[in-house]
Design a protein around this motif. Structure first.
Motif, mmCIF file in Angstrom:
data_model
loop_
_atom_site.group_PDB
_atom_site.id
_atom_site.type_symbol
_atom_site.label_atom_id
_atom_site.label_comp_id
_atom_site.label_asym_id
_atom_site.label_seq_id
_atom_site.Cartn_x
_atom_site.Cartn_y
_atom_site.Cartn_z
ATOM 1 N N LEU A 55 0.804 -1.217 0.000
ATOM 2 C CA LEU A 55 0.000 0.000 0.000
ATOM 3 C C LEU A 55 0.844 1.277 0.000
ATOM 4 C CD1 LEU A 55 -2.706 -1.108 2.582
ATOM 5 C CD2 LEU A 55 -2.843 -1.137 0.090
ATOM 6 N N ARG A 56 2.168 1.151 0.117
ATOM 7 C CA ARG A 56 3.001 2.345 0.191
ATOM 8 C C ARG A 56 3.073 3.053 -1.152
ATOM 9 N NH1 ARG A 56 9.008 1.115 1.540
ATOM 10 N NH2 ARG A 56 9.748 2.105 -0.334
ATOM 11 N N ARG A 57 3.345 4.327 -1.108
ATOM 12 C CA ARG A 57 3.370 5.124 -2.340
ATOM 13 C C ARG A 57 4.716 5.071 -3.050
ATOM 14 N NH1 ARG A 57 -0.896 9.503 -2.579
ATOM 15 N NH2 ARG A 57 -2.302 8.877 -0.942
ATOM 16 N N LYS A 58 5.765 4.754 -2.311
ATOM 17 C CA LYS A 58 7.088 4.652 -2.931
ATOM 18 C C LYS A 58 7.140 3.416 -3.818
ATOM 19 C CE LYS A 58 10.635 6.701 -0.067
ATOM 20 N NZ LYS A 58 11.750 6.387 0.821
ATOM 21 N N PRO A 59 7.893 3.490 -4.914
ATOM 22 C CA PRO A 59 8.026 2.303 -5.755
ATOM 23 C C PRO A 59 8.797 1.200 -5.028
ATOM 24 C CG PRO A 59 9.407 4.077 -6.587
ATOM 25 C CD PRO A 59 8.593 4.635 -5.464
ATOM 26 N N VAL A 60 8.442 -0.044 -5.311
ATOM 27 C CA VAL A 60 9.062 -1.199 -4.689
ATOM 28 C C VAL A 60 9.670 -2.057 -5.789
ATOM 29 C CG1 VAL A 60 8.619 -3.263 -3.317
ATOM 30 C CG2 VAL A 60 7.392 -1.172 -2.822
ATOM 31 N N VAL A 61 10.859 -2.584 -5.552
ATOM 32 C CA VAL A 61 11.522 -3.463 -6.510
ATOM 33 C C VAL A 61 11.268 -4.897 -6.075
ATOM 34 C CG1 VAL A 61 13.738 -4.137 -7.498
ATOM 35 C CG2 VAL A 61 13.283 -1.745 -7.011
ATOM 36 N N THR A 62 10.714 -5.724 -6.968
ATOM 37 C CA THR A 62 10.394 -7.111 -6.617
ATOM 38 C C THR A 62 10.991 -8.130 -7.578
ATOM 39 O OG1 THR A 62 8.345 -7.008 -7.869
ATOM 40 C CG2 THR A 62 8.220 -6.479 -5.514
ATOM 41 N N ALA A 63 11.722 -7.691 -8.600
ATOM 42 C CA ALA A 63 12.306 -8.615 -9.574
ATOM 43 C C ALA A 63 13.473 -7.937 -10.278
ATOM 44 C CB ALA A 63 11.254 -9.050 -10.590
ATOM 45 N N CYS A 64 14.267 -8.727 -11.017
ATOM 46 C CA CYS A 64 15.341 -8.139 -11.818
ATOM 47 C C CYS A 64 14.708 -7.316 -12.943
ATOM 48 C CB CYS A 64 16.253 -9.225 -12.369
ATOM 49 S SG CYS A 64 15.502 -10.269 -13.636
ATOM 50 N N GLU A 65 15.513 -6.557 -13.665
ATOM 51 C CA GLU A 65 14.956 -5.666 -14.685
ATOM 52 C C GLU A 65 14.229 -6.434 -15.784
ATOM 53 O OE1 GLU A 65 18.670 -3.893 -15.195
ATOM 54 O OE2 GLU A 65 18.266 -2.336 -13.714
ATOM 55 N N THR A 66 14.773 -7.584 -16.187
ATOM 56 C CA THR A 66 14.142 -8.371 -17.250
ATOM 57 C C THR A 66 12.796 -8.929 -16.793
ATOM 58 O OG1 THR A 66 16.357 -9.018 -17.968
ATOM 59 C CG2 THR A 66 14.506 -10.283 -18.860
ATOM 60 N N CYS A 67 12.780 -9.534 -15.616
ATOM 61 C CA CYS A 67 11.528 -10.119 -15.101
ATOM 62 C C CYS A 67 10.505 -9.034 -14.780
ATOM 63 C CB CYS A 67 11.805 -10.960 -13.860
ATOM 64 S SG CYS A 67 12.750 -12.460 -14.214
ATOM 65 N N ALA A 68 10.965 -7.882 -14.292
ATOM 66 C CA ALA A 68 10.048 -6.784 -13.981
ATOM 67 C C ALA A 68 9.354 -6.307 -15.252
ATOM 68 C CB ALA A 68 10.797 -5.638 -13.323
ATOM 69 N N LYS A 69 10.092 -6.220 -16.339
ATOM 70 C CA LYS A 69 9.492 -5.800 -17.611
ATOM 71 C C LYS A 69 8.464 -6.826 -18.082
ATOM 72 C CE LYS A 69 11.701 -3.259 -20.463
ATOM 73 N NZ LYS A 69 12.654 -2.666 -21.380
ATOM 74 N N GLU A 70 8.785 -8.120 -17.937
ATOM 75 C CA GLU A 70 7.843 -9.170 -18.328
ATOM 76 C C GLU A 70 6.578 -9.109 -17.471
ATOM 77 O OE1 GLU A 70 9.889 -12.907 -18.099
ATOM 78 O OE2 GLU A 70 11.271 -12.377 -19.711
ATOM 79 N N LEU A 71 6.733 -8.888 -16.157
ATOM 80 C CA LEU A 71 5.574 -8.779 -15.267
ATOM 81 C C LEU A 71 4.711 -7.583 -15.640
ATOM 82 C CD1 LEU A 71 7.260 -9.558 -11.839
ATOM 83 C CD2 LEU A 71 5.575 -10.967 -13.027
ATOM 84 N N GLN A 72 5.364 -6.486 -16.020
ATOM 85 C CA GLN A 72 4.621 -5.285 -16.415
ATOM 86 C C GLN A 72 3.818 -5.560 -17.688
ATOM 87 O OE1 GLN A 72 7.122 -1.951 -17.385
ATOM 88 N NE2 GLN A 72 5.492 -0.488 -17.038
ATOM 89 N N ILE A 73 4.424 -6.226 -18.654
ATOM 90 C CA ILE A 73 3.743 -6.546 -19.911
ATOM 91 C C ILE A 73 2.574 -7.490 -19.651
ATOM 92 C CG2 ILE A 73 4.013 -7.782 -22.110
ATOM 93 C CD1 ILE A 73 6.892 -6.591 -22.182
ATOM 94 N N GLU A 74 2.783 -8.512 -18.787
ATOM 95 C CA GLU A 74 1.699 -9.433 -18.444
ATOM 96 C C GLU A 74 0.535 -8.694 -17.794
ATOM 97 O OE1 GLU A 74 3.114 -12.637 -16.016
ATOM 98 O OE2 GLU A 74 4.606 -13.227 -17.509
ATOM 99 N N GLY A 75 0.846 -7.736 -16.933
ATOM 100 C CA GLY A 75 -0.190 -6.951 -16.271
ATOM 101 C C GLY A 75 -1.018 -6.154 -17.259
ATOM 102 N N VAL A 76 -0.351 -5.570 -18.243
ATOM 103 C CA VAL A 76 -1.062 -4.795 -19.271
ATOM 104 C C VAL A 76 -1.948 -5.721 -20.096
ATOM 105 C CG1 VAL A 76 -0.738 -3.464 -21.397
ATOM 106 C CG2 VAL A 76 0.623 -2.938 -19.381
ATOM 107 N N TYR A 77 -1.411 -6.892 -20.476
ATOM 108 C CA TYR A 77 -2.199 -7.838 -21.265
ATOM 109 C C TYR A 77 -3.427 -8.308 -20.493
ATOM 110 C CZ TYR A 77 1.305 -8.365 -24.957
ATOM 111 O OH TYR A 77 2.150 -8.142 -25.996
ATOM 112 N N SER A 78 -3.266 -8.633 -19.212
ATOM 113 C CA SER A 78 -4.419 -9.121 -18.452
ATOM 114 C C SER A 78 -5.462 -8.020 -18.275
ATOM 115 C CB SER A 78 -3.992 -9.692 -17.103
ATOM 116 O OG SER A 78 -3.412 -8.707 -16.297
ATOM 117 N N LYS A 79 -5.010 -6.773 -18.104
ATOM 118 C CA LYS A 79 -5.946 -5.653 -17.990
ATOM 119 C C LYS A 79 -6.717 -5.490 -19.306
ATOM 120 C CE LYS A 79 -6.095 -0.665 -17.268
ATOM 121 N NZ LYS A 79 -6.124 0.008 -18.532
ATOM 122 N N ASN A 80 -5.993 -5.542 -20.424
ATOM 123 C CA ASN A 80 -6.649 -5.406 -21.725
ATOM 124 C C ASN A 80 -7.624 -6.555 -21.976
ATOM 125 O OD1 ASN A 80 -5.245 -3.092 -22.192
ATOM 126 N ND2 ASN A 80 -3.741 -4.007 -23.563
#
Length: 154
Positions: A55-80
């Motif tokens: 719930l915090r407003r600061k960004p949180v790092v939870t994966a390496c840069e490659t996996c974070a990008k993949e998670l972000q893309i998956e999130g966009v696809y599931s939203k769409n």
């Protein structure tokens, strides 16, 4: 001189596991930690970006840069996908109420532009009126066919 940081070695944050401390410090004095992702890559992360608090407003790092990008893309696809399912459901409901008032061939057209692209078609009918009040099929590249003068509206 800054105080020594709390030992986070072995703690897990998302896909990252803290491996060892780094020699670096942020401008605010927070320590950096070397973290290993579940894919095996390592990443240096400041301690203020490692948190379990979602719930915090600061960004949180939870994966390496490659996996974070993949998670972000998956999130966009599931939203769409969720939005597309909702659009198709809404179109089906509108079309049910229009049966008998519009030509049957319109009701056989795809429900949305994405649905039309999946079926390799150029037109769809979602049962909404255009901004000029026409009730007619649409082209996938945009535009009511009645506004284009190609068919009369219902």
């Amino acid at each position: 001189m800054p105080s020594s940081p709390r030992n986070r070695t072995g703690e897990q944050y998302g896909q990252l596991t803290v491996v060892r401390p780094s020699e670096r410090r942020t401008k605010a004095g927070n320590a950096y930690w070397w973290c290993r992702c579940s894919c095996g890559k390592e990443r240096e992360v400041p301690s203020d970006k490692l948190s379990h608090n979602t719930l915090r407003r600061k960004p949180v790092v939870t994966a390496c840069e490659t996996c974070a990008k993949e998670l972000q893309i998956e999130g966009v696809y599931s939203k769409n996908d969720r939005e597309e399912k909702q659009r198709r459901h809404d179109a089906e409901m509108r079309r049910e109420s229009l049966q008998g008032t519009v030509p049957d061939r319109w009701l056989k057209l795809p429900l949305s532009d994405a649905h039309a692209r999946e079926q390799m078609m150029t037109q769809y009918f979602h049962g909404k009126r255009c901004k000029y009040g026409h009730l007619a099929p649409y082209r996938i590249n945009g535009g009511c066919l009645a506004c284009a003068g190609q068919i009369p509206s219902a």
